[in-house]
Design a protein around this motif. Structure first.
Motif, PDB file in Angstrom:
ATOM      1  N   VAL A 358       0.834  -1.215   0.000  1.00  9.78           N
ATOM      2  CA  VAL A 358       0.000   0.000   0.000  1.00  9.78           C
ATOM      3  C   VAL A 358       0.865   1.259   0.000  1.00  9.78           C
ATOM      4  O   VAL A 358       0.370   2.351  -0.314  1.00  9.78           O
ATOM      5  N   LYS A 359       2.155   1.123   0.336  1.00  9.71           N
ATOM      6  CA  LYS A 359       3.065   2.269   0.265  1.00  9.71           C
ATOM      7  C   LYS A 359       3.756   2.338  -1.094  1.00  9.71           C
ATOM      8  O   LYS A 359       4.087   3.431  -1.570  1.00  9.71           O
ATOM      9  N   ARG A 360       3.957   1.161  -1.717  1.00  8.96           N
ATOM     10  CA  ARG A 360       4.700   1.119  -2.981  1.00  8.96           C
ATOM     11  C   ARG A 360       3.823   1.461  -4.189  1.00  8.96           C
ATOM     12  O   ARG A 360       4.267   2.180  -5.112  1.00  8.96           O
ATOM     13  N   GLU A 373       7.495  13.283  -2.441  1.00 17.11           N
ATOM     14  CA  GLU A 373       7.166  13.103  -1.027  1.00 17.11           C
ATOM     15  C   GLU A 373       6.908  11.630  -0.693  1.00 17.11           C
ATOM     16  O   GLU A 373       7.400  11.109   0.319  1.00 17.11           O
ATOM     17  N   ALA A 374       6.123  10.955  -1.574  1.00 11.55           N
ATOM     18  CA  ALA A 374       5.808   9.536  -1.325  1.00 11.55           C
ATOM     19  C   ALA A 374       7.055   8.667  -1.415  1.00 11.55           C
ATOM     20  O   ALA A 374       7.249   7.747  -0.605  1.00 11.55           O
ATOM     21  N   ALA A 375       7.923   8.951  -2.400  1.00 12.81           N
ATOM     22  CA  ALA A 375       9.169   8.180  -2.543  1.00 12.81           C
ATOM     23  C   ALA A 375      10.079   8.400  -1.335  1.00 12.81           C
ATOM     24  O   ALA A 375      10.711   7.444  -0.842  1.00 12.81           O
ATOM     25  N   ASP A 376      10.148   9.633  -0.851  1.00 15.98           N
ATOM     26  CA  ASP A 376      10.955   9.940   0.332  1.00 15.98           C
ATOM     27  C   ASP A 376      10.466   9.143   1.542  1.00 15.98           C
ATOM     28  O   ASP A 376      11.256   8.510   2.260  1.00 15.98           O
ATOM     29  N   ASN A 377       9.153   9.141   1.755  1.00 18.34           N
ATOM     30  CA  ASN A 377       8.584   8.400   2.891  1.00 18.34           C
ATOM     31  C   ASN A 377       8.780   6.891   2.745  1.00 18.34           C
ATOM     32  O   ASN A 377       8.899   6.174   3.740  1.00 18.34           O
ATOM     33  N   SER A 392      15.995  -2.757  -6.610  1.00 14.38           N
ATOM     34  CA  SER A 392      15.236  -3.653  -7.482  1.00 14.38           C
ATOM     35  C   SER A 392      13.750  -3.338  -7.393  1.00 14.38           C
ATOM     36  O   SER A 392      13.019  -3.426  -8.390  1.00 14.38           O
ATOM     37  N   ASP A 393      13.292  -2.944  -6.201  1.00 17.28           N
ATOM     38  CA  ASP A 393      11.893  -2.575  -6.009  1.00 17.28           C
ATOM     39  C   ASP A 393      11.554  -1.282  -6.752  1.00 17.28           C
ATOM     40  O   ASP A 393      10.480  -1.131  -7.316  1.00 17.28           O
ATOM     41  N   LEU A 394      12.508  -0.349  -6.784  1.00 19.36           N
ATOM     42  CA  LEU A 394      12.260   0.961  -7.409  1.00 19.36           C
ATOM     43  C   LEU A 394      12.553   0.992  -8.900  1.00 19.36           C
ATOM     44  O   LEU A 394      12.126   1.922  -9.594  1.00 19.36           O
ATOM     45  N   SER A 395      13.275   0.002  -9.410  1.00 23.43           N
ATOM     46  CA  SER A 395      13.755   0.074 -10.806  1.00 23.43           C
ATOM     47  C   SER A 395      12.642   0.205 -11.851  1.00 23.43           C
ATOM     48  O   SER A 395      12.866   0.870 -12.876  1.00 23.43           O
ATOM     49  N   PRO A 396      11.417  -0.384 -11.677  1.00 29.47           N
ATOM     50  CA  PRO A 396      10.380  -0.148 -12.692  1.00 29.47           C
ATOM     51  C   PRO A 396       9.989   1.317 -12.852  1.00 29.47           C
ATOM     52  O   PRO A 396       9.481   1.717 -13.907  1.00 29.47           O
ATOM     53  N   LEU A 397      10.239   2.157 -11.845  1.00 30.05           N
ATOM     54  CA  LEU A 397       9.883   3.572 -11.928  1.00 30.05           C
ATOM     55  C   LEU A 397      10.737   4.311 -12.951  1.00 30.05           C
ATOM     56  O   LEU A 397      10.353   5.388 -13.425  1.00 30.05           O
ATOM     57  N   TYR A 398      11.897   3.734 -13.302  1.00 29.12           N
ATOM     58  CA  TYR A 398      12.773   4.393 -14.274  1.00 29.12           C
ATOM     59  C   TYR A 398      12.176   4.384 -15.684  1.00 29.12           C
ATOM     60  O   TYR A 398      12.659   5.107 -16.558  1.00 29.12           O
ATOM     61  N   GLU A 399      11.141   3.559 -15.879  1.00 30.90           N
ATOM     62  CA  GLU A 399      10.454   3.548 -17.180  1.00 30.90           C
ATOM     63  C   GLU A 399       9.460   4.690 -17.295  1.00 30.90           C
ATOM     64  O   GLU A 399       8.980   4.993 -18.385  1.00 30.90           O
ATOM     65  N   HIS A 400       9.121   5.337 -16.168  1.00 26.57           N
ATOM     66  CA  HIS A 400       8.167   6.449 -16.183  1.00 26.57           C
ATOM     67  C   HIS A 400       8.908   7.745 -16.507  1.00 26.57           C
ATOM     68  O   HIS A 400       9.914   8.059 -15.852  1.00 26.57           O
TER      69      HIS A 400
END
Length: 707
Positions: A358-360, A373-377, A392-400
């Protein structure tokens, strides 16, 4: 129990779920099965219940003593007492040397003892002596089936069924092979014939329904299941069969859903809820049907109750979004939808504060300052805790678009704050010293992802200097060097990481992969052997279907120009996929017996798209490249090599030939020693029990493949 009445048509059912035959049942069977037995049913697999049936008929062609011996052969085959069976067969053949069925059974027994040439010779001889015996034809089919010669097995089964068209065992074997080969029309016909011959057996009803489902006739499958339910008592199932019956009901509901009969499926679920044991699957299926019916409030209520059980299940969270009309396939949302989604996940955070999902998930749809703000938290507690898989959890965000820049801004801000004050920005709480190290690791991975390898290496070196005992730092540095193209340095670092924890299989595998990337095949083999049984890495890795190793080895050999070994590895991967296709065979009968019908159909659909898997594509492409290279640059023939040798001076020619002879002798000696070691190690295990020896690979280096 009371007998069935004509008014209800209900049939008392035994504890095994077998329906008893009544006039009403026979009539429904005829109506459903439409008994039109094909004159040439198509064949399946291999069991040998048939010879047992034949053993009773043997009394007409053998005296009583020999007929009893024939029964011993059949029983010995089924209990794997092959020597005892051979002894009984030889006793019969002393008096009746040309008895066809005994010869066939002896051949089948020899086949199980790896004496295939003798087996085929005896079975063919037995068949020649008794062409009108369905047992001989069945055994011949079993022999072909054991060698995966399905087409030939089919011919033998057809001939057996011409002689004995109502043989239950042969028909059952036939249906299994038809399912294996996806002969769906023939599968329906055979299952229809089995149900007609034996309508009081549950597996025949279920098999007939599944055959229609696989043939894309789900409505007929539903009719068959309802007819089967009509043969059961109201108090069925007994306690020991509740799960199997519940699985059948869930399968029926999934068929109704597949046919678009959603209201009827929902009605069936309410009616049969008390008889379904798997409550989780029941609730998931009900919520899915309600969602499809547009009854969003009811579906949302069930999905929220499922979230209470597992708040980290992405499927449930996405389903709640769908119920609220807040889901987009392409991930694009309007400003109003983003506000509503933010409100939804903020409420879920308060309810499930421990859930990472629910945070990711909000990081996927938030933009700009709200995303920052959400990424910082999200990142801060994971850096404090020290979670190596954060990137590895954050890597899909690099496609945005744009989010990679925001993340870089955030990571650098966190690093600077911790370095200068020991706290996160805006916080007065002092972080543990390890937080800086994990932040440097995250920053280095970020720059690695953006192909800025020099900065990434500077950051990871600083992290290693800060805490030189963290193994993940060396592994990540090795990955950065690999991405930068320095494969030998990457392999050295991976080996250093491995040596820091010799009991970690993952680090060992990572090291082997880096070594193969650097074309250090010999060193990679020695490293891989540390985690294989008996120190025989090749055979064990092949037996374990370790395809990443075989693909990486094949690519390395291809780069080095050793096409034989490259082909050997690529074709080994293709063999694994063949084995996977073959492995589904035993499930055709097992799943019908255990009633795991939904999983069975899912497995068949997976098998139908098995060769679309990435590893198969890589192996196929690698093998094609090898064959193309062989076509463009064929290997020199022995005659051409001799011509080239003849042009050399006599002394040099003699020296070269002596060198070749020594190499051949050394290779032969090593092969013999290896074979002796394998024989001694496989013949006796640690428990002292004799084990089956592994077949010898006659072409270990793939030399015959390139000829």
């Amino acid at each position: 129990m009371l007998p069935a009445t004509q008014e209800t048509g209900r049939v008392p059912c035994g504890r095994s779920g077998h329906a008893r035959t009544t006039p009403q049942l026979r009539q429904s069977t005829r109506r459903l099965a439409a008994p039109k037995p094909s004159p040439h049913p198509r064949p399946p697999r291999v069991r040998l219940a048939a010879p047992r049936r034949a053993a009773a008929a043997m009394g007409s062609s053998l005296p009583a003593k020999e007929a009893n011996l024939f029964k011993v052969i059949v029983k010995s085959y089924e209990t794997k007492q092959y020597k005892k069976g051979l002894k009984a067969a030889d006793s019969i053949l002393k008096k009746f040397p040309e008895h066809g069925e005994t010869l066939s059974m002896k051949g089948l027994t020899l086949n199980c003892m790896d004496r295939k040439s003798e087996a085929y010779e005896l079975v063919r001889r037995g068949l020649k002596n008794d062409l009108k015996s369905h047992v001989c034809w069945h055994v011949y089919g079993l022999l072909y089936r054991s060698d995966r010669e399905y087409r030939e097995a089919i011919k033998c089964y057809r001939n057996a069924l011409r002689i004995d068209p109502d043989n239950i065992e042969i028909l059952r074997d036939l249906s299994l092979l038809q399912a294996q080969m996806r002969d769906l029309s023939g599968f329906v016909e055979t299952r229809q014939q089995l149900l007609t011959l034996k309508p009081n057996h549950r597996m025949n009803w279920i098999g007939f329904a599944v055959s229609h489902h696989l043939s894309s006739n789900s409505s007929k499958a539903i009719e068959v299941l309802e007819a089967y339910e009509g043969t059961l008592e109201d108090d069925y199932p007994p306690e020991n069969e509740r799960y199997e019956h519940g699985e059948m009901l869930l399968y029926k509901i999934s068929l109704l859903e597949e046919c678009g009969m959603l209201d009827r499926a929902l009605q069936e679920m309410h009616k049969m809820e008390s008889k379904i044991v798997d409550k989780l699957s029941f609730r998931e299926q009900m919520a899915c049907i309600l969602l499809k019916l547009g009854r969003f409030e009811e579906a949302e209520k069930i999905y929220r109750s499922l979230l209470f059980m597992n708040p980290d299940n992405y499927k449930y969270l996405i389903a709640v979004q769908k119920c609220l009309g807040l889901y987009s396939e392409n991930g694009q949302y309007s400003a109003d939808d983003v506000e509503r989604l933010s409100a939804l996940y903020n409420s879920l955070k308060k309810e499930y504060s421990w859930s990472s999902a629910v945070k990711r998930i909000p990081l996927d749809f938030l933009e700009g300052e709200k995303f920052l703000e959400a990424a910082d938290n999200y990142v801060r507690p994971l850096l404090t805790k020290g979670v190596p898989s954060l990137f590895s959890d954050l890597s899909p965000l690099y496609e945005h678009p744009g989010k990679a820049n925001i993340l870089e801004q955030l990571f650098l801000k966190l690093e600077d704050s911790i370095r200068t004050s020991g706290c996160f920005p805006g916080s007065s709480q002092i972080e543990p010293p390890s937080t800086l190290m994990w932040t440097l690791l995250l920053v280095s991975q970020h720059y690695d992802r953006r192909s800025q390898y020099d900065i990434a290496l500077d950051k990871i070196d600083e992290a290693i200097l800060h805490t030189p005992t963290v193994i993940d730092l060396y592994s990540i540095k090795g990955n950065i060097l690999q991405h930068a193209g320095n494969f030998s340095a990457a392999a050295a670092l991976a080996d250093e990481a491995r040596s820091m924890d010799l009991a970690d299989r993952y680090l060992n595998s990572e090291c082997v992969m880096q070594m193969l990337q650097a074309d250090q095949v010999g060193l990679a083999e020695k490293t891989a052997v540390l985690f294989t049984k008996d120190g025989d890495q090749h055979n064990n890795l092949h037996d374990m279907q370790c395809m990443w190793y075989e693909l990486a080895s094949g690519e390395s050999y291809f780069r080095q120009g050793d096409l034989g070994r490259a082909l050997k590895n690529f074709l080994a991967v293709e063999k694994h996929y063949t084995d996977m296709t073959e492995d589904q065979f035993d499930f055709h009968s097992y799943c019908l017996r255990k009633m795991t019908l939904r999983a069975y159909v899912s497995m068949l659909k997976f098998q139908d798209r098995l060769h679309a898997h990435e590893y198969f594509h890589k192996a196929a492409a690698g093998a094609i490249r090898c064959y193309m290279k062989l076509h463009d640059s064929p290997l020199k023939s022995s005659a051409e090599e001799n011509d080239e040798l003849s042009k050399l001076p006599a002394a040099q020619r003699k020296k070269l030939r002596q060198k070749q002879k020594k190499a051949e002798a050394r290779a032969k000696r090593e092969a013999e020693e290896k074979q002796e070691d394998e024989t001694t190690s496989t013949n006796s295990s640690k428990s002292g029990k004799k084990q089956q020896a592994r077949p010898v690979d006659l072409d270990p280096h793939g030399e015959k493949l390139v000829q």
